[in-house]
Scaffold this motif. Structure first.
Motif, PDB file in Angstrom:
ATOM      1  N   ILE A 178     -73.004 -37.517 -60.650  1.00 60.15           N
ATOM      2  CA  ILE A 178     -71.663 -37.743 -60.106  1.00 60.15           C
ATOM      3  C   ILE A 178     -71.211 -36.527 -59.302  1.00 60.15           C
ATOM      4  O   ILE A 178     -70.684 -36.655 -58.189  1.00 60.15           O
ATOM      5  CB  ILE A 178     -70.663 -38.051 -61.239  1.00 60.15           C
ATOM      6  N   ARG A 179     -71.421 -35.330 -59.843  1.00 63.48           N
ATOM      7  CA  ARG A 179     -71.046 -34.110 -59.113  1.00 63.48           C
ATOM      8  C   ARG A 179     -71.854 -33.977 -57.818  1.00 63.48           C
ATOM      9  O   ARG A 179     -71.316 -33.627 -56.765  1.00 63.48           O
ATOM     10  CB  ARG A 179     -71.267 -32.878 -60.000  1.00 63.48           C
ATOM     11  N   HIS A 180     -73.135 -34.273 -57.907  1.00 64.16           N
ATOM     12  CA  HIS A 180     -74.014 -34.177 -56.737  1.00 64.16           C
ATOM     13  C   HIS A 180     -73.577 -35.158 -55.650  1.00 64.16           C
ATOM     14  O   HIS A 180     -73.445 -34.797 -54.470  1.00 64.16           O
ATOM     15  CB  HIS A 180     -75.456 -34.460 -57.172  1.00 64.16           C
ATOM     16  N   ASN A 181     -73.327 -36.415 -56.039  1.00 60.79           N
ATOM     17  CA  ASN A 181     -72.936 -37.436 -55.062  1.00 60.79           C
ATOM     18  C   ASN A 181     -71.552 -37.153 -54.474  1.00 60.79           C
ATOM     19  O   ASN A 181     -71.316 -37.358 -53.286  1.00 60.79           O
ATOM     20  CB  ASN A 181     -72.968 -38.813 -55.700  1.00 60.79           C
ATOM     21  N   ALA A 182     -70.626 -36.689 -55.336  1.00 63.44           N
ATOM     22  CA  ALA A 182     -69.276 -36.376 -54.857  1.00 63.44           C
ATOM     23  C   ALA A 182     -69.313 -35.257 -53.822  1.00 63.44           C
ATOM     24  O   ALA A 182     -68.584 -35.286 -52.821  1.00 63.44           O
ATOM     25  CB  ALA A 182     -68.375 -35.993 -56.029  1.00 63.44           C
ATOM     26  N   LYS A 183     -70.170 -34.266 -54.045  1.00 66.90           N
ATOM     27  CA  LYS A 183     -70.291 -33.152 -53.095  1.00 66.90           C
ATOM     28  C   LYS A 183     -70.733 -33.652 -51.719  1.00 66.90           C
ATOM     29  O   LYS A 183     -70.161 -33.252 -50.690  1.00 66.90           O
ATOM     30  CB  LYS A 183     -71.289 -32.133 -53.632  1.00 66.90           C
ATOM     31  N   HIS A 184     -71.714 -34.540 -51.691  1.00 63.65           N
ATOM     32  CA  HIS A 184     -72.187 -35.055 -50.407  1.00 63.65           C
ATOM     33  C   HIS A 184     -71.142 -35.939 -49.740  1.00 63.65           C
ATOM     34  O   HIS A 184     -70.967 -35.898 -48.517  1.00 63.65           O
ATOM     35  CB  HIS A 184     -73.496 -35.817 -50.585  1.00 63.65           C
ATOM     36  N   LEU A 185     -70.442 -36.736 -50.539  1.00 61.81           N
ATOM     37  CA  LEU A 185     -69.393 -37.578 -49.973  1.00 61.81           C
ATOM     38  C   LEU A 185     -68.276 -36.726 -49.382  1.00 61.81           C
ATOM     39  O   LEU A 185     -67.727 -37.048 -48.325  1.00 61.81           O
ATOM     40  CB  LEU A 185     -68.833 -38.511 -51.054  1.00 61.81           C
ATOM     41  N   LEU A 186     -67.936 -35.629 -50.068  1.00 52.66           N
ATOM     42  CA  LEU A 186     -66.895 -34.738 -49.569  1.00 52.66           C
ATOM     43  C   LEU A 186     -67.309 -34.059 -48.265  1.00 52.66           C
ATOM     44  O   LEU A 186     -66.484 -33.826 -47.386  1.00 52.66           O
ATOM     45  CB  LEU A 186     -66.567 -33.671 -50.619  1.00 52.66           C
ATOM     46  N   ASN A 187     -68.592 -33.754 -48.158  1.00 51.60           N
ATOM     47  CA  ASN A 187     -69.087 -33.084 -46.956  1.00 51.60           C
ATOM     48  C   ASN A 187     -69.445 -34.051 -45.836  1.00 51.60           C
ATOM     49  O   ASN A 187     -69.849 -33.620 -44.749  1.00 51.60           O
ATOM     50  CB  ASN A 187     -70.315 -32.233 -47.297  1.00 51.60           C
ATOM     51  N   SER A 188     -69.327 -35.355 -46.125  1.00 50.00           N
ATOM     52  CA  SER A 188     -69.684 -36.394 -45.151  1.00 50.00           C
ATOM     53  C   SER A 188     -71.092 -36.212 -44.622  1.00 50.00           C
ATOM     54  O   SER A 188     -71.372 -36.418 -43.446  1.00 50.00           O
ATOM     55  CB  SER A 188     -68.692 -36.381 -43.970  1.00 50.00           C
ATOM     56  N   GLU A 189     -71.992 -35.791 -45.520  1.00 48.21           N
ATOM     57  CA  GLU A 189     -73.377 -35.570 -45.138  1.00 48.21           C
ATOM     58  C   GLU A 189     -74.316 -36.395 -46.008  1.00 48.21           C
ATOM     59  O   GLU A 189     -75.430 -35.983 -46.317  1.00 48.21           O
ATOM     60  CB  GLU A 189     -73.736 -34.090 -45.273  1.00 48.21           C
ATOM     61  N   LEU A 190     -73.851 -37.546 -46.415  1.00 50.69           N
ATOM     62  CA  LEU A 190     -74.634 -38.342 -47.356  1.00 50.69           C
ATOM     63  C   LEU A 190     -75.787 -39.045 -46.652  1.00 50.69           C
ATOM     64  O   LEU A 190     -75.575 -39.954 -45.853  1.00 50.69           O
ATOM     65  CB  LEU A 190     -73.733 -39.387 -48.021  1.00 50.69           C
ATOM     66  N   PRO A 191     -77.035 -38.631 -46.920  1.00 48.74           N
ATOM     67  CA  PRO A 191     -78.178 -39.337 -46.342  1.00 48.74           C
ATOM     68  C   PRO A 191     -78.488 -40.580 -47.164  1.00 48.74           C
ATOM     69  O   PRO A 191     -77.905 -40.797 -48.226  1.00 48.74           O
ATOM     70  CB  PRO A 191     -79.309 -38.314 -46.465  1.00 48.74           C
ATOM     71  N   ASP A 192     -79.383 -41.385 -46.649  1.00 49.88           N
ATOM     72  CA  ASP A 192     -79.851 -42.513 -47.460  1.00 49.88           C
ATOM     73  C   ASP A 192     -80.500 -41.964 -48.718  1.00 49.88           C
ATOM     74  O   ASP A 192     -81.245 -40.993 -48.673  1.00 49.88           O
ATOM     75  CB  ASP A 192     -80.870 -43.340 -46.679  1.00 49.88           C
ATOM     76  N   GLN A 193     -80.222 -42.597 -49.857  1.00 48.15           N
ATOM     77  CA  GLN A 193     -80.750 -42.122 -51.130  1.00 48.15           C
ATOM     78  C   GLN A 193     -81.223 -43.294 -51.965  1.00 48.15           C
ATOM     79  O   GLN A 193     -80.692 -44.395 -51.868  1.00 48.15           O
ATOM     80  CB  GLN A 193     -79.692 -41.336 -51.912  1.00 48.15           C
ATOM     81  N   ILE A 194     -82.207 -43.024 -52.789  1.00 44.11           N
ATOM     82  CA  ILE A 194     -82.726 -44.023 -53.710  1.00 44.11           C
ATOM     83  C   ILE A 194     -82.813 -43.394 -55.088  1.00 44.11           C
ATOM     84  O   ILE A 194     -83.445 -42.352 -55.259  1.00 44.11           O
ATOM     85  CB  ILE A 194     -84.131 -44.510 -53.283  1.00 44.11           C
ATOM     86  N   ARG A 195     -82.164 -44.001 -56.060  1.00 50.50           N
ATOM     87  CA  ARG A 195     -82.272 -43.501 -57.439  1.00 50.50           C
ATOM     88  C   ARG A 195     -83.544 -44.059 -58.069  1.00 50.50           C
ATOM     89  O   ARG A 195     -83.934 -45.193 -57.811  1.00 50.50           O
ATOM     90  CB  ARG A 195     -81.057 -43.930 -58.263  1.00 50.50           C
ATOM     91  N   PHE A 196     -84.180 -43.258 -58.904  1.00 54.74           N
ATOM     92  CA  PHE A 196     -85.372 -43.727 -59.604  1.00 54.74           C
ATOM     93  C   PHE A 196     -85.356 -43.253 -61.048  1.00 54.74           C
ATOM     94  O   PHE A 196     -84.703 -42.267 -61.385  1.00 54.74           O
ATOM     95  CB  PHE A 196     -86.655 -43.261 -58.897  1.00 54.74           C
ATOM     96  N   GLU A 197     -86.060 -43.993 -61.893  1.00 53.50           N
ATOM     97  CA  GLU A 197     -86.117 -43.699 -63.321  1.00 53.50           C
ATOM     98  C   GLU A 197     -87.573 -43.654 -63.781  1.00 53.50           C
ATOM     99  O   GLU A 197     -88.374 -44.528 -63.433  1.00 53.50           O
ATOM    100  CB  GLU A 197     -85.367 -44.766 -64.134  1.00 53.50           C
ATOM    101  N   ASN A 198     -87.900 -42.620 -64.553  1.00 52.64           N
ATOM    102  CA  ASN A 198     -89.167 -42.553 -65.288  1.00 52.64           C
ATOM    103  C   ASN A 198     -90.399 -42.708 -64.382  1.00 52.64           C
ATOM    104  O   ASN A 198     -91.257 -43.546 -64.608  1.00 52.64           O
ATOM    105  CB  ASN A 198     -89.182 -43.617 -66.391  1.00 52.64           C
ATOM    106  N   GLU A 199     -90.469 -41.868 -63.355  1.00 47.82           N
ATOM    107  CA  GLU A 199     -91.628 -41.851 -62.457  1.00 47.82           C
ATOM    108  C   GLU A 199     -92.450 -40.584 -62.693  1.00 47.82           C
ATOM    109  O   GLU A 199     -91.893 -39.510 -62.947  1.00 47.82           O
ATOM    110  CB  GLU A 199     -91.189 -41.903 -60.989  1.00 47.82           C
ATOM    111  N   PRO A 200     -93.791 -40.681 -62.606  1.00 53.04           N
ATOM    112  CA  PRO A 200     -94.628 -39.496 -62.795  1.00 53.04           C
ATOM    113  C   PRO A 200     -94.605 -38.581 -61.584  1.00 53.04           C
ATOM    114  O   PRO A 200     -94.676 -39.048 -60.438  1.00 53.04           O
ATOM    115  CB  PRO A 200     -96.025 -40.088 -63.018  1.00 53.04           C
ATOM    116  N   MET A 201     -94.506 -37.276 -61.853  1.00 52.61           N
ATOM    117  CA  MET A 201     -94.492 -36.272 -60.791  1.00 52.61           C
ATOM    118  C   MET A 201     -95.398 -35.108 -61.170  1.00 52.61           C
ATOM    119  O   MET A 201     -95.443 -34.699 -62.338  1.00 52.61           O
ATOM    120  CB  MET A 201     -93.074 -35.740 -60.557  1.00 52.61           C
ATOM    121  N   GLU A 202     -96.130 -34.599 -60.182  1.00 52.55           N
ATOM    122  CA  GLU A 202     -96.925 -33.391 -60.378  1.00 52.55           C
ATOM    123  C   GLU A 202     -96.446 -32.321 -59.408  1.00 52.55           C
ATOM    124  O   GLU A 202     -96.101 -32.621 -58.257  1.00 52.55           O
ATOM    125  CB  GLU A 202     -98.413 -33.684 -60.152  1.00 52.55           C
TER     126      GLU A 202
END
Length: 256
Positions: A152-176
């Motif tokens: 919420i803090r992260h998204n609010a910051k981008h909305l306030l700065n009017s710099e919100l890029p396209d974003q996709i939320r994801f859950e439980n993905e493997p990363m190395e």
């Protein structure tokens, strides 16, 4: 006043709360309530929330509403229950970046970010509880956990700065993690690979210190681990350009 409406705000923290974050959180909540009732016909525009009781426990505050005029008391009390649900809907809208979130004014975005700040960097098991009370009976119960608070803090910051890029939320993905010695010239920072979005390394940032410490300061060599994570994909022109890691869910050694 044997039976009255109230909102219980509970900060069920695991780490010590920053006093400035806590006071700013309650101030933001009170400001949003005042704005919520200001446009209501027949209610004193100076109606605001007051502390009815501070209870032992984590950090538990019970809030009730009063106006300057006695007649406004009963109208204001009825708005308390409506406000808790309405404010929670605002938080959820910012969390999921709904079309409505992009229409929110700056004061609302700042208030939402301030409200969740005390637990945005806390650990597992921490939660903010919003509880509608009427005469001691729970009517509604809303919760925000640290992962949601950080988002919420992260998204609010981008909305306030009017710099919100396209974003996709994801859950439980493997990363190395990608070792920097293999990085092309000119690249710096932390990089990771999440195959479901791209087989190439992408820059990673962290929504909170807990996620960063859990991954970068992992016991053993973090480059020999597979991390199961939740977070946000940053995209430009439909191509992933970076990942915001919100939470580490699990870890396992890389397969040979």
């Amino acid at each position: 006043m044997d039976e009255f409406s109230s909102i219980v705000v509970e900060y069920k923290n695991k780490r010590p709360l920053d006093l400035l974050d806590l006071t700013a959180s309650l101030t933001a909540f009170g400001d949003q309530f005042k704005r919520f009732v200001a446009d209501e016909d027949g209610i004193d525009s100076d109606t605001r929330l007051f502390v009815h009781e501070i209870r032992p426990g984590s950090t538990i505050t019970e809030l009730i509403a009063f106006g300057k005029q006695a007649a406004d008391l009963y109208d204001a009390l009825g708005k308390v229950q409506e406000f808790a649900g309405a404010f929670y809907s605002v938080l959820q809208s910012i969390l999921h970046l709904t079309p409505e979130a992009k229409e929110l004014d700056k004061q609302t975005l700042k208030g939402a970010a301030s409200f969740v700040a005390p637990l945005a960097y806390d650990g597992d098991g921490a939660v903010i509880n919003l509880i509608d009370n009427r005469g001691g009976t729970v009517i509604n119960h809303y919760t925000v956990n640290p992962v949601e608070a950080a988002a919420i803090r992260h998204n609010a910051k981008h909305l306030l700065n009017s710099e919100l890029p396209d974003q996709i939320r994801f859950e439980n993905e493997p990363m190395e993690l990608f070792q920097m010695r293999n990085a092309p010239p000119g690249k710096s920072g932390d990089f990771g690979i999440i195959d479901c979005f791209s087989p190439k390394e992408r820059k990673i940032t962290f929504a909170n210190d807990a996620a960063k410490d859990a991954i970068l300061h992992h016991d053993g060599n973090p480059f020999e681990q597979t991390f199961w994570v939740s977070g946000i994909v940053k995209t430009v022109g439909g191509r992933p350009v970076g990942y915001v890691i919100v939470k580490l869910l699990d870890t396992q050694p890389k397969e040979d």
